[in-house]
Design an enzyme around this catalytic site. Structure first.
Site, PDB file in Angstrom:
ATOM      1  N   LYS A  52       0.846  -1.201   0.000  1.00 51.90           N
ATOM      2  CA  LYS A  52       0.000   0.000   0.000  1.00 51.90           C
ATOM      3  C   LYS A  52       0.882   1.251   0.000  1.00 51.90           C
ATOM      4  O   LYS A  52       2.075   1.182   0.305  1.00 51.90           O
ATOM      5  CB  LYS A  52      -0.899  -0.007   1.240  1.00 51.90           C
ATOM      6  N   TYR A 282      15.220  30.211   7.408  1.00 51.08           N
ATOM      7  CA  TYR A 282      14.100  30.983   7.922  1.00 51.08           C
ATOM      8  C   TYR A 282      14.058  30.983   9.447  1.00 51.08           C
ATOM      9  O   TYR A 282      14.235  29.947  10.076  1.00 51.08           O
ATOM     10  CB  TYR A 282      12.778  30.409   7.409  1.00 51.08           C
TER      11      TYR A 282
END
Ligand code: PLP
Length: 422
Positions: A52, A282
């Protein structure tokens, strides 16, 4: 699984070699090794390889093929759409999908011979699909033995089994399997696994009394496959282990005899000398403590590196450095220290974020610790902007001299996102 064109075919960028710029290298021989290891642990039970979520980010089609080559008998996915993608790629192994919505395409699943997990409400839809397709559905009844997610409640089990058997008698379906999912198998000292196992035995008895004769009863995931033989029944559903990762807090892949299959790598995209006190990324949460060389690593959270994982390990030229400052969308920074002119030579150098850990290199487990998550999430969230490169893929060859198992290794040949490399 190839990625939809709408996400951008980044591998086709002109004038660049995307595999060399950045890639998640998936070693299909490691996948085969891990499947063999888990199959040996599971014996005499068989193995369902859980592929999956694009095989936990590794590439569903190549991983499914490698798992089958190594002895898996079944494949498992969450969504019917994932199962249909495997069928569309020509994979005809027994294949189970277990997580549905009212919009799931049960008709397509029946038509494609996909086994359908059923927790209750799906039964009517599955039967309608079987009528429409004029073909009996293959159903695995799922019971919730304690996880509290999908699966029929213990109280409704009797009723579900009774209804399913009526439909089976009408030729509309066959109850191929009975299954449940464990909640704490990764913590072997906890008592709930015993409770779930006891509940599972009870529901099996109820089903047998009602005349169900399933091909496969299945309960175990990777941790239970490795630590609880009494949970194996006829089939184990293994995901994490086939990717070579450990489900246990206190045990490494190597200690479990598993090999991590994915290596996430790129190249240093800039190296520059900065003075003491240079702020980085940042928020300027990091400042250099002296004159230093900063190396720019061209991957970020858009590629699936968790934004919170500042401090995660990055290996360059044989040394491992922690990420400093915030991880941004496309890039992050490591501080090489005061290495003088040696820094400039590292432009373009190979960078490894994680790999098989064999030579002391960084691992997905290290990144999981840095991000406060588990190794499942680290590999699964690597994004579609990172091309997958498959190594040690096998290609089918024409059977020679009457042999029917002809498979040849294409040494060193790689494919990108499941397509042959041009
Ligand atoms: C994902 C999943 C598995 C595989 O679990 P691992 O811990 O990765 O082995 C097995 N069964 C079900 C129902 C799952 O959703």
């Amino acid at each position: 699984m190839t990625y939809p064109v709408t996400t951008g075919d980044f591998s086709a960028a002109p004038g660049s070699d995307p595999l060399s710029e950045r890639s998640a290298v998936v070693d299909l021989e490691a996948i085969r090794h891990n499947v063999r290891r888990l199959a040996a642990a599971a014996l005499p039970a068989k193995v369902m390889a859980v592929v999956k979520a694009d095989a936990y980010g590794h590439g569903a089609v190549p991983v499914a093929r490698a798992a089958m080559e190594a002895g898996a008998s079944w494949l498992g996915v969450a969504h019917i759409s994932e199962a249909l993608a495997l069928r569309a790629a020509g994979i005809d192994a027994p294949l189970l999908a277990w997580l549905h919505t009212t919009e799931s395409n049960f008709g397509a699943a029946v038509a494609a011979g996909v086994d359908i997990g059923c927790s209750g409400w799906e039964l009517e839809r599955i039967v309608a699909a079987a009528r429409e397709q004029e073909r009996p559905a293959r159903v695995h009844l799922k019971v919730d033995t304690g996880l509290g997610r999908n699966g029929a409640t213990l109280d409704s089990w009797d009723h579900l089994v009774g209804e399913a058997m009526e439909y089976q008698d009408q030729g509309l379906l066959r109850v191929v399997g009975i299954f449940s999912h464990l909640s704490v198998a990764d913590e072997p000292e906890r008592p709930e696994t015993d409770q779930q196992l006891a509940a599972f035995r009870d529901v099996l008895a109820v089903a047998e009394d009602a005349g169900v004769d399933p091909e496969v009863r299945h309960l175990a995931n990777t941790p239970a496959t490795l630590s609880r033989p009494d949970t194996h029944f006829d089939l184990v559903r293994v995901g994490l282990g086939i990717y070579g990762l450990s489900p246990f807090e206190g045990q490494t892949s190597a200690e479990l005899g598993l090999r991590p299959a994915m290596t996430l790598r790129t190249r240093v995209s800039q190296c520059k000398d900065v003075p003491k006190g240079q702020g980085v990324s940042y928020g300027l949460r990091y400042h250099t403590s002296g004159p230093s060389t900063l190396a720019l690593i061209p991957m970020g959270y858009a590629d699936g590196v968790p934004r919170v994982a500042t401090g995660g390990p990055v290996r360059v030229a044989g040394r491992t450095y922690p990420v400093v400052g915030r991880i941004a969308m496309d890039q992050m920074v490591i501080d090489l220290g005061n290495i003088g002119p040696a820094g400039a030579a590292l432009l373009g150098a190979e960078v490894e974020l994680f790999g098989n850990g064999a030579d002391g290199g960084p691992t997905a487990d290290d990144w999981a610790r840095a991000a406060g998550t588990n190794n499942y999430e680290i590999v699964t969230r690597i994004g579609p902007r990172v091309p997958r490169r498959f190594i040690n893929e096998r290609a089918a060859v024409e059977p020679a001299n009457g042999q029917t198992n002809g498979q040849a290794a294409l040494n060193g040949q790689a494919t990108v996102n499941g397509q042959a490399k041009p």
